[in-house]
Write a protein that holds these residues in place. Structure first.
Motif, short mmCIF file in Angstrom:
data_model
loop_
_atom_site.label_atom_id
_atom_site.label_comp_id
_atom_site.label_asym_id
_atom_site.label_seq_id
_atom_site.Cartn_x
_atom_site.Cartn_y
_atom_site.Cartn_z
N GLU A 1 0.82 -1.21 0.00
CA GLU A 1 0.00 0.00 0.00
C GLU A 1 0.86 1.26 0.00
O GLU A 1 0.56 2.23 -0.72
N ARG A 2 1.93 1.25 0.79
CA ARG A 2 2.81 2.42 0.82
C ARG A 2 3.49 2.66 -0.51
O ARG A 2 3.89 3.78 -0.83
N ALA A 3 3.65 1.59 -1.30
CA ALA A 3 4.26 1.73 -2.62
C ALA A 3 3.26 2.19 -3.68
O ALA A 3 3.61 2.32 -4.85
N GLY A 4 2.01 2.42 -3.25
CA GLY A 4 1.00 2.90 -4.18
C GLY A 4 0.32 1.82 -4.98
O GLY A 4 -0.28 2.09 -6.03
N LEU A 5 0.38 0.58 -4.49
CA LEU A 5 -0.20 -0.54 -5.23
C LEU A 5 -1.61 -0.89 -4.78
O LEU A 5 -2.12 -1.97 -5.10
N GLY A 6 -2.24 0.01 -4.05
CA GLY A 6 -3.61 -0.21 -3.63
C GLY A 6 -3.84 0.32 -2.23
O GLY A 6 -2.92 0.80 -1.58
N SER A 7 -5.08 0.24 -1.79
CA SER A 7 -5.43 0.65 -0.43
C SER A 7 -6.45 -0.33 0.14
O SER A 7 -7.24 -0.91 -0.61
N ASP A 8 -6.38 -0.53 1.46
CA ASP A 8 -7.27 -1.50 2.12
C ASP A 8 -7.26 -2.83 1.39
O ASP A 8 -8.30 -3.43 1.11
N LEU A 9 -6.07 -3.31 1.08
CA LEU A 9 -5.93 -4.54 0.30
C LEU A 9 -6.42 -5.76 1.06
O LEU A 9 -6.02 -6.00 2.20
N SER A 10 -7.28 -6.53 0.43
CA SER A 10 -7.72 -7.81 0.98
C SER A 10 -6.78 -8.90 0.51
O SER A 10 -5.89 -8.67 -0.32
N ARG A 11 -6.99 -10.12 1.00
CA ARG A 11 -6.13 -11.21 0.55
C ARG A 11 -6.32 -11.48 -0.94
O ARG A 11 -5.36 -11.76 -1.66
N SER A 12 -7.55 -11.35 -1.41
CA SER A 12 -7.77 -11.55 -2.85
C SER A 12 -7.10 -10.43 -3.66
O SER A 12 -6.61 -10.68 -4.77
N ASP A 13 -7.06 -9.23 -3.09
CA ASP A 13 -6.34 -8.13 -3.75
C ASP A 13 -4.84 -8.45 -3.83
O ASP A 13 -4.20 -8.19 -4.86
N LEU A 14 -4.31 -8.99 -2.74
CA LEU A 14 -2.89 -9.35 -2.72
C LEU A 14 -2.60 -10.42 -3.78
O LEU A 14 -1.58 -10.37 -4.48
N GLU A 15 -3.51 -11.37 -3.92
CA GLU A 15 -3.32 -12.41 -4.94
C GLU A 15 -3.36 -11.81 -6.34
O GLU A 15 -2.60 -12.21 -7.22
N ALA A 16 -4.24 -10.83 -6.55
CA ALA A 16 -4.30 -10.19 -7.87
C ALA A 16 -2.99 -9.46 -8.18
O ALA A 16 -2.62 -9.32 -9.35
N LEU A 17 -2.29 -9.03 -7.12
CA LEU A 17 -0.99 -8.38 -7.30
C LEU A 17 0.16 -9.38 -7.41
O LEU A 17 1.31 -8.99 -7.64
N GLY A 18 -0.17 -10.69 -7.22
CA GLY A 18 0.86 -11.72 -7.35
C GLY A 18 1.47 -12.20 -6.05
O GLY A 18 2.49 -12.89 -6.06
N PHE A 19 0.82 -11.89 -4.90
CA PHE A 19 1.34 -12.28 -3.60
C PHE A 19 0.39 -13.29 -2.96
O PHE A 19 -0.79 -13.02 -2.79
N PHE A 20 0.95 -14.46 -2.58
CA PHE A 20 0.13 -15.58 -2.15
C PHE A 20 0.52 -16.02 -0.74
O PHE A 20 1.70 -16.10 -0.41
N ALA A 21 -0.49 -16.35 0.06
CA ALA A 21 -0.30 -16.62 1.48
C ALA A 21 -0.18 -18.10 1.79
O ALA A 21 -0.95 -18.92 1.30
N CYS A 22 0.81 -18.44 2.64
CA CYS A 22 0.92 -19.77 3.24
C CYS A 22 0.17 -19.73 4.57
O CYS A 22 0.27 -18.76 5.33
N VAL A 23 -0.58 -20.79 4.88
CA VAL A 23 -1.43 -20.78 6.08
C VAL A 23 -0.61 -20.51 7.34
O VAL A 23 -0.92 -19.61 8.11
#
Length: 226
Positions: free
Chosen positions: A119-141
């Protein structure tokens, strides 16, 4: 110039160099140290940010099993030395830096660090996990080791440990009062996280043992994104 622990390195001396970092732990109780590698920026269009060297090794191993050479494709893997460094690397390689395409893996417990850094890099605001995935970042449980153990099953992981000559060490851990009676999954995860460099040593063999039709979701999604 090497700086221990944080994994932060000096900016490249020349514009045509991209310095990448991996993290290794020295023998004994020495702190991790950084190894820098250089490659031409013109050949790199995507930087994959992962927390540590074991994550990087796992991504490389899966790509190889799928017949991919990420470096040849212009994709570079950067082990950051911890999720708290995400802001530094996004600033360096993202829109305000080298403006390269970004992707990555992170642990759910570190999601806040990744969200704030992006978000600080200007890649979105109030990013959800699905938003993070759309940006290419994926979560391990929990973490990548947890994902691999669940995908393989404990019996298969024990076979990998046995092949590495460490089954006796694992049985010793199972007998410790703290871990006696705990689920084998939890014992294996603890075992992978203990001992100097064990996570790095096992990441490749665990990926090698995977059924390619049952790859952990975050790894599978990351490779598909790339």
């Amino acid at each position: 110039m090497h700086r221990t622990l944080t994994g932060v390195i000096d900016p490249p001396a020349q514009e045509n160099e991209l310095r990448l970092v991996t993290f290794q732990r020295a023998k004994g109780d020495d702190p991790p140290h950084v190894r820098c590698e250089a490659g031409p920026v013109s050949d790199t269009h995507t930087v994959v940010l992962v927390e540590g060297a074991s994550d990087r090794s796992a991504v490389e191993a899966l790509a190889e099993r799928r017949g991919r050479n990420l470096a040849a494709e212009g994709i570079s893997l950067v082990a950051m030395g911890g999720a708290t460094n995400i802001g530094t690397y996004v600033a360096r390689f993202g829109p305000s830096g080298r403006n390269l395409r970004l992707a990555g893996l992170y642990d759910v417990g570190e999601e806040g660090d990744f969200r704030r850094g992006l978000e600080r890099a200007g890649l979105g605001s109030d990013l959800s996990r699905s938003d993070l995935e759309a940006l290419g970042f994926f979560a391990c449980v929990a973490d990548l080791e947890d994902e691999l153990i669940r995908a393989l099953g404990t019996a298969a992981v024990e076979r990998v440990v046995d092949a590495a000559g460490e089954l006796r060490s694992f049985r010793t851990l199972q007998k410790q009062p703290t871990w006696r009676g705990s689920p084998t999954h939890d014992q294996l995860r603890r075992f992978m996280g203990s001992g100097s460099g064990r996570k790095i040593r096992y990441s490749g063999p665990l990926v090698a043992a995977l059924d390619l039709d049952h790859v952990p979701r975050p790894l599978d999604m990351l490779l598909a994104y790339l």
